[in-house]
Design a protein around this motif. Structure first.
Motif, PDB file in Angstrom:
ATOM      1  N   LEU A  43      58.300  61.608  29.962  1.00 34.21           N
ATOM      2  CA  LEU A  43      57.677  62.633  29.145  1.00 34.21           C
ATOM      3  C   LEU A  43      56.438  63.240  29.793  1.00 34.21           C
ATOM      4  CD1 LEU A  43      57.914  61.139  25.529  1.00 34.21           C
ATOM      5  CD2 LEU A  43      59.438  62.766  26.667  1.00 34.21           C
ATOM      6  N   THR A  44      55.656  62.430  30.494  1.00 35.48           N
ATOM      7  CA  THR A  44      54.438  62.958  31.123  1.00 35.48           C
ATOM      8  C   THR A  44      54.781  64.019  32.150  1.00 35.48           C
ATOM      9  OG1 THR A  44      53.261  60.871  30.784  1.00 35.48           O
ATOM     10  CG2 THR A  44      52.379  62.369  32.441  1.00 35.48           C
ATOM     11  N   THR A  47      56.346  67.169  30.487  1.00 31.57           N
ATOM     12  CA  THR A  47      55.319  67.990  29.837  1.00 31.57           C
ATOM     13  C   THR A  47      54.556  68.801  30.863  1.00 31.57           C
ATOM     14  OG1 THR A  47      55.111  66.352  28.066  1.00 31.57           O
ATOM     15  CG2 THR A  47      53.312  67.935  28.311  1.00 31.57           C
ATOM     16  N   THR A  71      59.621  66.286  24.564  1.00 31.34           N
ATOM     17  CA  THR A  71      58.725  67.016  25.455  1.00 31.34           C
ATOM     18  C   THR A  71      58.067  68.180  24.724  1.00 31.34           C
ATOM     19  OG1 THR A  71      60.058  66.426  27.389  1.00 31.34           O
ATOM     20  CG2 THR A  71      58.574  68.308  27.621  1.00 31.34           C
ATOM     21  N   LEU A  74      54.899  67.207  22.854  1.00 32.43           N
ATOM     22  CA  LEU A  74      53.712  67.016  23.686  1.00 32.43           C
ATOM     23  C   LEU A  74      53.218  68.331  24.264  1.00 32.43           C
ATOM     24  CD1 LEU A  74      54.693  63.727  25.552  1.00 32.43           C
ATOM     25  CD2 LEU A  74      53.316  63.997  23.483  1.00 32.43           C
ATOM     26  N   GLN A  77      51.016  70.629  22.150  1.00 32.72           N
ATOM     27  CA  GLN A  77      49.604  70.307  22.000  1.00 32.72           C
ATOM     28  C   GLN A  77      48.752  70.974  23.074  1.00 32.72           C
ATOM     29  OE1 GLN A  77      49.387  68.446  19.100  1.00 32.72           O
ATOM     30  NE2 GLN A  77      51.621  68.650  19.281  1.00 32.72           N
ATOM     31  N   ARG A  78      49.377  71.475  24.119  1.00 33.50           N
ATOM     32  CA  ARG A  78      48.641  72.006  25.273  1.00 33.50           C
ATOM     33  C   ARG A  78      48.899  73.488  25.530  1.00 33.50           C
ATOM     34  NH1 ARG A  78      50.059  68.011  30.133  1.00 33.50           N
ATOM     35  NH2 ARG A  78      48.777  69.590  31.206  1.00 33.50           N
ATOM     36  N   CYS A 160      55.775  59.165  21.951  1.00 39.44           N
ATOM     37  CA  CYS A 160      55.489  60.599  21.877  1.00 39.44           C
ATOM     38  C   CYS A 160      54.129  60.754  21.190  1.00 39.44           C
ATOM     39  CB  CYS A 160      56.593  61.300  21.095  1.00 39.44           C
ATOM     40  SG  CYS A 160      56.631  63.078  21.324  1.00 39.44           S
ATOM     41  N   ASP A 161      53.090  60.865  21.981  1.00 39.80           N
ATOM     42  CA  ASP A 161      51.716  60.791  21.510  1.00 39.80           C
ATOM     43  C   ASP A 161      51.216  62.159  21.060  1.00 39.80           C
ATOM     44  OD1 ASP A 161      49.198  59.917  20.921  1.00 39.80           O
ATOM     45  OD2 ASP A 161      48.519  59.773  23.007  1.00 39.80           O
ATOM     46  N   PHE A 162      51.577  62.528  19.827  1.00 43.15           N
ATOM     47  CA  PHE A 162      51.070  63.767  19.244  1.00 43.15           C
ATOM     48  C   PHE A 162      50.724  63.502  17.795  1.00 43.15           C
ATOM     49  CE2 PHE A 162      55.392  63.761  17.861  1.00 43.15           C
ATOM     50  CZ  PHE A 162      55.539  64.659  16.818  1.00 43.15           C
TER      51      PHE A 162
END
Length: 228
Positions: A43-44, A47, A71, A74, A77-78, A160-162
Motif C-alpha cells: 500500500l505504501t 499510494t 490504495t 490512503l 488523504q494526500r 489501511c491507516d486512514f
C-alpha cells in the motif's frame, strides 16, 4: 480535473485502458495507474505511485477496482480529491488490512450462497475464468495474462491507516454478473461501510474491460454525498 484509475490485485492499470480511452474520447484528462506488484511492494508504494500520477492536477477523481480501494483510501488523504468511484471494490474501514477484509465482510458465505443459487458447486475451488474473466473475450484474457503480477504479502497485511473517507461525491458501481463479489454482497457492503446504494452495470468483476462505456458513463455521472 484528472481521473485516476487504480487497479486491484495484480497491479495492472491495463484493466482500465478502455475506460480511459472512452474518457479521452469525451475530452477528459484520465490516467490508469500501474502498480509495481510483487517483491515487497504494498500500500505504501501504491499510494506513492498514485500521488505521483496526480502531479500537476488541482482536482482529482479517484476510481478504484477491487483491492485498489485500499490504495484509494490512503491516496485520498494526500490528494485534492473531488470525487470517488468504486468498481466491484474491497471498500475498507479505517485500520483494516486487505487480509482481514474477507472475514469482516462475510465474503465466503456470500459467495457460497451466490454459487448455489447459480447452480455452481461452491466446493470446487477458485477458477480464474469462472469467477474473474468469464465475460471477457479470448483476446482480452490472453492480454490480461501478460499484465497481471503477483501481490506481495505486505499488500494484504498492512493496515489501511486512514481516519475517514472524504466527504465528496461518491459512486459505487457493481457488475450484475460479478461472481467473485456478488451483487447482493456488494450492495450490503456499500450500505454498511459508506451508507450508499450501488449502481449496477452489465458484466462481471472486470466490467471495466467487458462493458467500458457503461462504466465510463457512471464514472462521469454526479456521485452521491457520503452518509456521515
Amino acid at each position: 480535473m484528472r481521473y485516476l484509475f487504480l487497479p486491484g490485485a495484480g497491479g495492472a492499470g491495463w484493466i482500465w485502458h478502455l475506460v480511459v480511452e472512452e474518457l479521452h474520447r469525451r475530452g477528459h484528462d484520465a490516467v490508469a495507474v500501474d502498480f509495481a506488484a510483487g517483491g515487497t511492494n504494498g500500500l505504501t508504494e501504491y499510494t506513492r505511485q498514485t500521488v505521483e500520477a496526480a502531479a500537476g492536477s488541482d482536482e482529482v477523481v479517484l476510481a478504484s477496482q477491487s483491492m485498489g480501494a485500499f490504495t484509494a483510501a490512503l491516496a485520498a488523504q494526500r490528494l485534492p480529491v473531488r470525487g470517488l468511484v468504486f468498481l466491484n471494490a474491497m471498500i475498507p474501514v479505517p485500520g483494516e488490512t486487505a487480509g482481514e477484509w474477507w472475514a469482516a465482510t462475510g465474503y465466503e458465505d456470500a459467495v457460497r450462497r451466490n454459487d448455489l443459487a447459480a447452480g455452481r458447486d461452491p466446493d470446487t475451488g477458485f477458477d480464474l475464468e469462472t469467477y474473474f474473466t468469464h465475460d471477457l473475450t479470448a483476446e482480452q484474457r490472453e492480454e490480461l495474462s501478460h499484465h497481471e503480477g503477483s501481490e506481495a504479502e505486505e499488500a494484504f497485511s498492512t493496515p489501511c491507516d486512514f481516519e475517514a473517507w472524504p466527504a465528496v461525491p461518491t459512486r459505487v458501481i457493481s457488475g450484475r454478473d460479478d461472481r467473485f463479489f456478488p451483487l447482493d454482497f456488494q450492495r450490503r457492503v456499500a450500505r454498511e461501510r459508506l451508507g450508499l446504494p450501488i449502481d449496477d452495470v452489465d458484466g462481471g468483476h472486470l466490467a471495466n474491460l467487458s462493458h467500458p462505456v457503461q462504466v465510463a458513463d457512471l464514472v462521469l455521472s454526479p456521485g452521491r454525498t457520503l452518509d456521515r
